[in-house]
Design a protein around this motif. Sequence first.
Motif, short mmCIF file in Angstrom:
data_model
loop_
_atom_site.label_atom_id
_atom_site.label_comp_id
_atom_site.label_asym_id
_atom_site.label_seq_id
_atom_site.Cartn_x
_atom_site.Cartn_y
_atom_site.Cartn_z
N ALA A 106 3.47 -1.70 -11.49
CA ALA A 106 3.70 -0.71 -10.42
C ALA A 106 3.36 0.69 -10.93
O ALA A 106 2.74 1.48 -10.20
N VAL A 179 4.51 1.44 -3.12
CA VAL A 179 4.50 0.68 -4.38
C VAL A 179 5.91 0.66 -4.97
O VAL A 179 6.40 -0.39 -5.40
N LEU A 183 8.41 -2.57 -5.41
CA LEU A 183 9.00 -2.89 -6.71
C LEU A 183 10.52 -3.00 -6.58
O LEU A 183 11.13 -3.90 -7.17
#
Length: 197
Positions: A106, A179, A183
């Motif tokens: 990530a 993102v 995550l």
Amino acid sequence: MHAFLALLLLLAAPAAAQPRAAPDPDWPCVQRLVSRIGAAALWPGPAPEGNWHAEPAVAALVGRIAPRSVPEAEGLAAIAEFAAPLDPPARRRLLPLAFAGLLEEANRQRDTLIEQIRRFTRRQRDLAERVRGLEAELRALPEDDPARPELAQRHAFAARGFTEAERTVRYVCEAPVQVEARLGVHARALWAAMPRE
């Protein structure tokens, strides 16, 4: 009481006097620029120890679900499938490593996105300067100058390009946030699969 307040003010003054970091001129987003996601922000347990690359099953899981193109539901299903056959000691060892791998990936993705956003901003700044220059040239030309139509067309084209690109800023700025959110979803699923003692 007054002495206590004076002491508090005295202690707070240096902190308040600290200059804030100058904003990054290449960061156009309303979201604060956070260059790296720290493990502690998303993982409530101890920091993962070990090399996630050294565990083939973990590396395979990370490789399977880390790409941004993988739907969130597919990632969650893969985590459940990965964790299901593991006994508690294996879960304690491998699930944090899976988180470490997803965190690393990530951050790598975010690094790429952040650099793309910065390049976009620099291009926009250059284009804005070009539009201003063309405007100045247009203002300087007499109305009947034969070069005016071509210059006006160049100006209109550059201005339209700038405006159209500006419309994408909000979308572009959401990419690093997405993102991180993704995550977070994966981290919560991994943590939920951890054995409780």
